[in-house]
Design an enzyme around this catalytic site. Structure first.
Site, PDB file in Angstrom:
ATOM      1  N   HIS A  30       0.825  -1.209   0.000  1.00 22.88           N
ATOM      2  CA  HIS A  30       0.000   0.000   0.000  1.00 22.88           C
ATOM      3  C   HIS A  30       0.855   1.252   0.000  1.00 22.88           C
ATOM      4  CE1 HIS A  30       0.495  -0.793   4.407  1.00 22.88           C
ATOM      5  NE2 HIS A  30       0.616   0.514   4.477  1.00 22.88           N
ATOM      6  N   HIS A  68       3.961   7.148   3.796  1.00 18.90           N
ATOM      7  CA  HIS A  68       4.888   6.021   3.666  1.00 18.90           C
ATOM      8  C   HIS A  68       4.413   5.071   2.576  1.00 18.90           C
ATOM      9  CE1 HIS A  68       2.026   4.283   6.729  1.00 18.90           C
ATOM     10  NE2 HIS A  68       2.211   3.173   6.028  1.00 18.90           N
ATOM     11  N   GLU A 126       7.624   0.995   5.100  1.00 22.52           N
ATOM     12  CA  GLU A 126       7.054  -0.022   5.983  1.00 22.52           C
ATOM     13  C   GLU A 126       7.267  -1.371   5.317  1.00 22.52           C
ATOM     14  OE1 GLU A 126       2.774   0.290   6.406  1.00 22.52           O
ATOM     15  OE2 GLU A 126       2.759  -0.996   8.178  1.00 22.52           O
TER      16      GLU A 126
HETATM   17 CO    CO Z   1       1.101   1.368   6.285  1.00 24.78          CO
END
Ligand code: CO
Length: 134
Positions: free
Chosen positions: A7, A79, A130
């Site tokens: 994502h 992020h 991440e």
């Molecule tokens: Co995230």
């Protein structure tokens, strides 16, 4: 080592308005808001055919995205998340390469119920990364 883009997370000042923008203006499929007090955010998932967008709104005191929104009042990309098969092996490899893992270095359970880690943006071209074990 890294796999699919899981994502892209966008910090937003108003989750309801941002969800409406994606659902109505952009015509995307959006989830109900989900409060994640442990992460200091409320999140809405935007489901796209090839990936997801996470809309993040601060939740509670000391939210990790509060300072970001002070610098970016209308919101912004916060992020990106890459998938890994083995998050502990990924962490150990990254540390041996000199990358900094945020927090205490141990994975936390993320928004999708899977272990996640964050890597220092200064080690990755100014992008907060991440990692999520899938
Ligand atoms: Co995230």
């Amino acid at each position: 080592m890294i796999g699919r883009l899981n994502h892209v997370a966008i910090a937003v000042p108003n989750l309801e308005a941002a969800t409406s923008l994606y659902a109505n203006t952009l015509g995307a499929s959006t989830s109900a808001p989900q409060a994640l007090p442990e992460h200091g955010v409320t999140v809405v998932f935007v489901e796209l055919p090839n990936t997801k967008i996470e809309l993040l709104e601060p939740l509670g005191e000391g939210s990790p995205i509060a300072a970001f929104l002070e610098r970016n009042a209308s919101g912004g990309i916060h992020h990106i998340c890459y998938e890994v098969d083995d998050i502990l092996a990924a962490r150990d490899r990254l540390k041996s390469e000199g990358a900094r893992v945020l927090g205490d270095g141990n994975p936390k359970i993320g928004a999708h119920g899977k272990p996640v880690l964050f890597l220092h943006p200064k080690d990755f071209n100014g992008t907060l990364v991440e990692l999520e074990q899938v």
